[in-house]
Design an enzyme around this catalytic site. Structure first.
Site, mmCIF file in Angstrom:
data_model
loop_
_atom_site.group_PDB
_atom_site.id
_atom_site.type_symbol
_atom_site.label_atom_id
_atom_site.label_comp_id
_atom_site.label_asym_id
_atom_site.label_seq_id
_atom_site.Cartn_x
_atom_site.Cartn_y
_atom_site.Cartn_z
ATOM 1 C CG ASP A 166 -0.123 -0.004 2.255
ATOM 2 O OD1 ASP A 166 0.608 -0.597 2.947
ATOM 3 O OD2 ASP A 166 -0.828 1.419 3.431
ATOM 4 C CD GLU A 198 4.364 5.264 5.021
ATOM 5 O OE1 GLU A 198 4.217 4.372 4.810
ATOM 6 O OE2 GLU A 198 3.495 6.293 6.041
#
Length: 626
Positions: A77, A474
């Site tokens: 993910d 991120e």
């Protein structure tokens, strides 16, 4: 994603004003190419021979084994090595929606094949994760053990447990989102691989039935997901979302009426949202239903669908700063929802604004906001301003897309990118050793995570390019997925397309014509026995008359009749007088499409073409069986 920073439903609403237009032009085609490439860096499983991100290797090759199911493949993910089903399915839905709306623009950029391959990498995994009608695997690995380690995916020593939902442990939100993904992707593949499209649609029907019949929140069944992807909004929005996509994919009145009959009970006509993303789908549902209304498909559901549309337009007006409750923005003009990975909300909102702008333009309508009427072009201009901010038109002059421009994040919070490639240095990186050697390095990542869209700046446009600053550095797949559509639209323009017309080819009753016999395969240098190993069958699936000329749509199925894997096939197609979809052409020959490079024994692949003549002559020039 390192942690879930979701808040209560009461905090779903944002406050913001209108953003100034971008200061400079950008290469949206280049940004689109890079955005799609990012998905190849996120791949899990056996990587194909045409993998373009060369520093990655095979990983997660035993996923699902301890549970007796094959769960190899799919996407990680974000910057970790867990496969979370809910955000992965949302990623596939949004990539598919991007292609459905702006596939023509993607084709003009040369990226449509790559985009379709990215969808198929995800849907292949989703099919595996749904082995029975009422069983769906929603996670492989767990965040707690994964985040204790800093390792390349290729070196993983963490738990690869598989977690599922079933009638005794329901998860309507997970099943509903996966149904939406399968339905949306079935539209993408309808033209290019009809048999695969039908398979996806079968799974979508089953998953919707599962979600609707056995209701419950998935994170109450897969509790390890609560810390990372907790379903704050519940499952009602996903039930509507899945129904909307199934109607779009099938035109089945059952799903249209489901939206009409359940709009109030499931919140579709009640929630006025200022957020759209992997958890909260209401704004997306409302946008789709508003499109159905503008297409004239609502029928007796018209009064209810108008309520959906009111809520869709509430979202659009709030983003523009022209509503009764507006979203927040940074001083530099960026939509701001939260410090933790704020970009996911920016790209998803920008996509909805973009498609709704085109829906309004196609319908010849204006957006009605509390402050007055708004032209459709203003929605697109605002979406463009958000994309331009991402690409560098911001107070820091920083591109938040890795590899785009000159000033972009160099210390991305991403395990695979931050550790030297296993192909360059195959020495094992241990669980805790990765933190000591690689995580703590105050230097640029050894591998460029091209196209990754990081979490982005805070409420005051501040950003710290540091690997341990996971809130801002991120990336995530669901940041990029909706951005594909907006970038394609900005690159390719509108070109007079009517976004309210169906994307499918005409579905008219086929007329019988005398087909020419398919010639025997040419051995050039194919083995003489190729006819016994490869079958080619053609049929007419529809026809129509345009300007006095009859056009035929042909579906051609190529079947590997052997027990071995077919690779390196080269096809010769002569007497073809129109466009062909589903194969890649190079020179005078045709090869496998971009999304696959092999065909297993007993399996088939379909391609289609249109012209106003008898069937083209298709023959095999060469191939390899391994």
């Amino acid at each position: 994603m390192e942690k879930n920073l979701r808040l209560s439903m009461g905090s779903l609403f944002l406050l913001i004003g209108i953003l100034p237009l971008a200061l400079a032009g950008h290469d949206y085609g280049l940004a689109l190419s890079k955005s799609i490439l990012f998905f190849e860096a996120q791949r899990s499983g056996y990587l194909p021979t045409n993998q373009r991100v060369k520093w990655r290797g095979h990983s997660g090759l035993n996923d699902g084994k301890i549970s007796g199911v094959d769960l190899v493949g799919g996407y990680y993910d974000a910057g970790d090595n867990v496969k979370f089903g809910l955000p992965m399915a949302f990623t596939i839905t949004m990539m598919s929606w991007s292609i459905i709306e702006y596939g023509k623009q993607m084709a003009s950029s040369g990226e449509l094949g790559h985009a379709i391959a990215s969808v198929k990498w995800g849907t292949d995994y989703l099919i595996k994760s749904h082995p029975q009608p009422y069983v769906l695997y929603g996670e492989v690995g767990d965040g707690n053990t994964d985040h204790y380690c800093w390792q390349r995916p290729e070196d993983m020593t963490t738990s690869r447990g598989a977690y599922r939902i079933d009638p005794s442990h329901p998860g309507s939100d997970l099943a509903g989102e996966t149904a939406a993904a399968m339905a949306a992707a079935s539209i993408v593949f309808r033209r290019y691989n009809p048999s695969y499209s039908a398979e996806l649609l079968k799974h979508a029907h089953q998953l919707f039935d599962f979600a609707n019949k056995y209701r419950g929140k998935y994170d109450s069944s897969i509790t390890v997901a609560q810390k990372y992807y907790r379903s704050v909004s519940g499952y009602a929005d996903e039930l509507l979302w899945a129904a909307a996509w199934l109607y779009k994919a099938t035109n089945n009145e059952y799903y249209l009426n489901y939206l009409g009959n359940n709009g109030n009970a499931l919140g579709g006509t009640g929630w006025a949202m200022t957020e759209f993303g992997w958890d909260v789908k209401y704004a997306g549902v409302q946008t789709l239903v508003a499109k159905f209304l503008m297409q004239g498909k609502a029928g007796h559901n018209t009064p209810v669908f108008k309520q959906y549309q009111e809520k869709a337009e509430f979202f659009m007006c709030s983003c523009l700063g022209k509503g009764t409750r507006n979203v927040q923005k940074t001083p530099g003009g960026l939509i701001f929802r939260q410090r933790w990975n704020n970009m996911q909300f920016v790209t998803s909102a920008s996509f909805l604004l973009t498609v709704y702008s085109d829906y309004l333009s196609s319908a010849g309508k204006l957006l009605k906001c509390a402050s007055g009427n708004v032209a459709p072009s203003e929605l697109l201009s605002f979406a463009k301003s958000q994309v331009d901010y991402i690409l560098g038109d911001n107070p820091r002059a920083t591109s938040y897309m890795v590899g785009y421009g000159n000033n972009y994040p160099r210390q991305v919070h991403h395990r695979a990118a931050s550790i030297v490639s296993i192909k360059q240095n195959p020495s094992f990186v241990s669980c805790r050793g990765g933190y000591a050697t690689w995580f703590s390095r105050k230097a640029s990542d050894p591998n460029l995570l091209t196209g990754a869209l990081v979490g982005g700046p805070d409420a005051y446009d501040n950003f710290a390019d540091q690997r341990d600053n996971y809130e801002q550095t991120e990336p995530a797949t669901y940041n990029n997925a909706p951005l594909l559509g907006t970038l394609a639209r900005l690159y390719g323009g509108h070109r007079g397309y009517n976004q309210l017309l169906p994307v499918e080819l005409p579905s008219l009753k086929p007329i019988a014509i005398q087909a020419k016999p398919v010639p025997k395969p040419v051995t050039n240098p194919a083995p003489a026995s190729s006819a016994n190993r490869i079958a080619i069958a053609q049929k007419v699936t529809s026809s129509w008359i345009s300007k006095g000329k009859t056009y035929y749509r042909y579906s051609t199925k190529l079947t590997n009749k052997s027990s071995k894997t077919l690779k390196n096939i080269k096809l010769s197609i002569s007497k073809l007088y129109g466009p062909l979809w589903g194969l890649t052409k190079s020179g005078d020959f045709y090869f496998f499409p971009a999304w696959t490079n092999s065909l297993a024994g007993g399996k088939s692949i379909e391609f289609v073409y249109i012209h106003s003549s008898s069937p083209a002559e298709v023959s095999v020039s060469s191939y390899t069986l391994v």
